[in-house]
Write a protein that holds these residues in place. Sequence first.
Motif, PDB file in Angstrom:
ATOM      1  N   SER A  63       1.060  -1.204  -0.077  1.00 25.78           N
ATOM      2  CA  SER A  63       0.135   0.005   0.032  1.00 25.78           C
ATOM      3  C   SER A  63       0.911   1.163  -0.106  1.00 25.78           C
ATOM      4  N   ALA A  64       2.254   1.003  -0.026  1.00 27.54           N
ATOM      5  CA  ALA A  64       3.026   2.144  -0.101  1.00 27.54           C
ATOM      6  C   ALA A  64       3.792   2.042  -1.805  1.00 27.54           C
ATOM      7  N   PHE A  65       4.510   3.075  -2.143  1.00 25.64           N
ATOM      8  CA  PHE A  65       4.915   2.886  -3.480  1.00 25.64           C
ATOM      9  C   PHE A  65       6.346   2.165  -3.523  1.00 25.64           C
ATOM     10  N   GLY A  66       6.962   2.342  -2.148  1.00 21.55           N
ATOM     11  CA  GLY A  66       8.520   1.889  -2.468  1.00 21.55           C
ATOM     12  C   GLY A  66       9.333   2.823  -2.496  1.00 21.55           C
ATOM     13  N   SER A  67      10.838   2.764  -2.426  1.00 19.83           N
ATOM     14  CA  SER A  67      11.794   3.664  -2.756  1.00 19.83           C
ATOM     15  C   SER A  67      12.213   3.736  -4.024  1.00 19.83           C
ATOM     16  N   ASP A  68      11.683   3.081  -5.001  1.00 19.02           N
ATOM     17  CA  ASP A  68      12.269   2.943  -6.318  1.00 19.02           C
ATOM     18  C   ASP A  68      11.238   2.949  -7.296  1.00 19.02           C
ATOM     19  N   SER A  69      11.531   3.818  -8.405  1.00 17.38           N
ATOM     20  CA  SER A  69      10.181   3.716  -9.144  1.00 17.38           C
ATOM     21  C   SER A  69      10.053   2.583 -10.161  1.00 17.38           C
ATOM     22  N   ILE A  70      10.938   1.750  -9.989  1.00 17.75           N
ATOM     23  CA  ILE A  70      10.886   0.509 -10.714  1.00 17.75           C
ATOM     24  C   ILE A  70       9.521  -0.327 -10.056  1.00 17.75           C
ATOM     25  N   PHE A  71       9.284  -0.109  -8.990  1.00 21.74           N
ATOM     26  CA  PHE A  71       8.068  -0.970  -8.152  1.00 21.74           C
ATOM     27  C   PHE A  71       6.922  -0.405  -8.746  1.00 21.74           C
ATOM     28  N   ALA A  72       6.761   0.903  -9.041  1.00 18.52           N
ATOM     29  CA  ALA A  72       5.399   1.308  -9.602  1.00 18.52           C
ATOM     30  C   ALA A  72       5.325   1.015 -11.157  1.00 18.52           C
ATOM     31  N   GLU A  73       6.650   0.936 -11.660  1.00 20.29           N
ATOM     32  CA  GLU A  73       6.505   0.726 -13.277  1.00 20.29           C
ATOM     33  C   GLU A  73       6.152  -0.617 -13.400  1.00 20.29           C
ATOM     34  N   THR A  74       6.503  -1.646 -12.516  1.00 21.20           N
ATOM     35  CA  THR A  74       6.233  -2.997 -12.585  1.00 21.20           C
ATOM     36  C   THR A  74       4.728  -3.286 -12.388  1.00 21.20           C
ATOM     37  N   ALA A  75       4.178  -2.459 -11.225  1.00 15.36           N
ATOM     38  CA  ALA A  75       2.867  -2.503 -10.822  1.00 15.36           C
ATOM     39  C   ALA A  75       2.021  -2.171 -11.951  1.00 15.36           C
ATOM     40  N   LYS A  76       2.191  -1.230 -12.639  1.00 16.12           N
ATOM     41  CA  LYS A  76       1.698  -0.911 -13.856  1.00 16.12           C
ATOM     42  C   LYS A  76       1.626  -1.929 -14.987  1.00 16.12           C
ATOM     43  N   LEU A  77       2.714  -2.418 -15.313  1.00 22.11           N
ATOM     44  CA  LEU A  77       2.803  -3.329 -16.384  1.00 22.11           C
ATOM     45  C   LEU A  77       2.142  -4.675 -15.979  1.00 22.11           C
ATOM     46  N   THR A  78       1.977  -4.995 -14.799  1.00 20.76           N
ATOM     47  CA  THR A  78       1.367  -6.072 -14.133  1.00 20.76           C
ATOM     48  C   THR A  78      -0.176  -6.149 -14.291  1.00 20.76           C
ATOM     49  N   GLY A  79      -0.670  -4.907 -13.964  1.00 12.72           N
ATOM     50  CA  GLY A  79      -2.058  -4.660 -14.289  1.00 12.72           C
ATOM     51  C   GLY A  79      -2.689  -4.675 -15.589  1.00 12.72           C
ATOM     52  N   GLU A  80      -1.748  -3.925 -16.353  1.00  8.01           N
ATOM     53  CA  GLU A  80      -1.997  -3.943 -17.821  1.00  8.01           C
ATOM     54  C   GLU A  80      -1.981  -5.236 -18.463  1.00  8.01           C
ATOM     55  N   LEU A  81      -1.070  -6.063 -18.106  1.00  6.83           N
ATOM     56  CA  LEU A  81      -0.803  -7.540 -18.780  1.00  6.83           C
ATOM     57  C   LEU A  81      -2.157  -8.532 -18.331  1.00  6.83           C
ATOM     58  N   ILE A  82      -2.521  -8.485 -17.216  1.00  6.38           N
ATOM     59  CA  ILE A  82      -3.653  -8.960 -16.667  1.00  6.38           C
ATOM     60  C   ILE A  82      -4.957  -8.803 -17.484  1.00  6.38           C
ATOM     61  N   ALA A  83      -4.934  -7.337 -17.665  1.00  2.54           N
ATOM     62  CA  ALA A  83      -6.372  -6.890 -18.243  1.00  2.54           C
ATOM     63  C   ALA A  83      -6.310  -7.432 -19.666  1.00  2.54           C
ATOM     64  N   LYS A  84      -5.030  -7.071 -20.377  1.00  2.45           N
ATOM     65  CA  LYS A  84      -4.811  -7.388 -21.808  1.00  2.45           C
ATOM     66  C   LYS A  84      -5.195  -8.781 -22.305  1.00  2.45           C
ATOM     67  N   GLN A  85      -4.679  -9.677 -20.948  1.00  4.18           N
ATOM     68  CA  GLN A  85      -4.780 -11.149 -21.370  1.00  4.18           C
ATOM     69  C   GLN A  85      -6.417 -11.418 -21.214  1.00  4.18           C
ATOM     70  N   GLY A  86      -7.271 -10.546 -20.958  1.00  4.40           N
ATOM     71  CA  GLY A  86      -8.580 -11.026 -20.716  1.00  4.40           C
ATOM     72  C   GLY A  86      -9.052 -11.591 -19.215  1.00  4.40           C
TER      73      GLY A  86
END
Length: 198
Positions: free
Chosen positions: A10-33
């Motif tokens: 529920s935090a962002f973490g100290s590195d932007s890579i965590f937020a970037e990965t969370a974004k990619l994860t949500g997108e991929l799950i949705a795009k796979q239907g």
Amino acid sequence: MNSIAIFCGSAFGSDSIFAETAKLTGELIAKQGKTLVYGGGRSGLMGIVADSALAVGGQVIGVIPQNLVDAELAHPDLTKLYVVKDMHERKTKMSELSDGFIALPGGSGTWEEIFEQWTWAQLGIHLKPCAFLNVEGFYSDLFKFIQLSTYKGFTKERFTDALICSDSIEAIMAQFEVFVAPEPKWGKQERVQEEKRA
């Protein structure tokens, strides 16, 4: 496999890579239907993974305890939001709704949630895959400890082998599609072994 549960901070973490990965994860799950199931919050990585899935037309189901709704932490724009009485009920509901579980980086709540699902898999309560998205080696030391537990005889090798760890969300999703659950603890094989020791 139609729905994927995500446990994350529920935090962002100290590195932007965590937020970037969370974004990619949500997108991929949705795009796979597939439907994204998560803890229903709007803050930190939780909010990012939900928002990114919704942004590409995905279905997102949240499960959140009443006390967090009262604290105004619930995401307002989900496909469906289940409000439950406590954290125990939240985990049970998420397990019922999901076909697999992935832990992104997070703190004690994230770890507790994914470990409970892994434990339930070992006991045969469900036969669903569990995975850690190992962003920037976040879970590498944890997996060393799990291997130590296996070496010392406290975790069965088949359960350790079934636990997925990868730095690629695409690889995890591919492994979910071909996942074969190991025989649960106290299944026929293990009972025979215990009888022999006796």
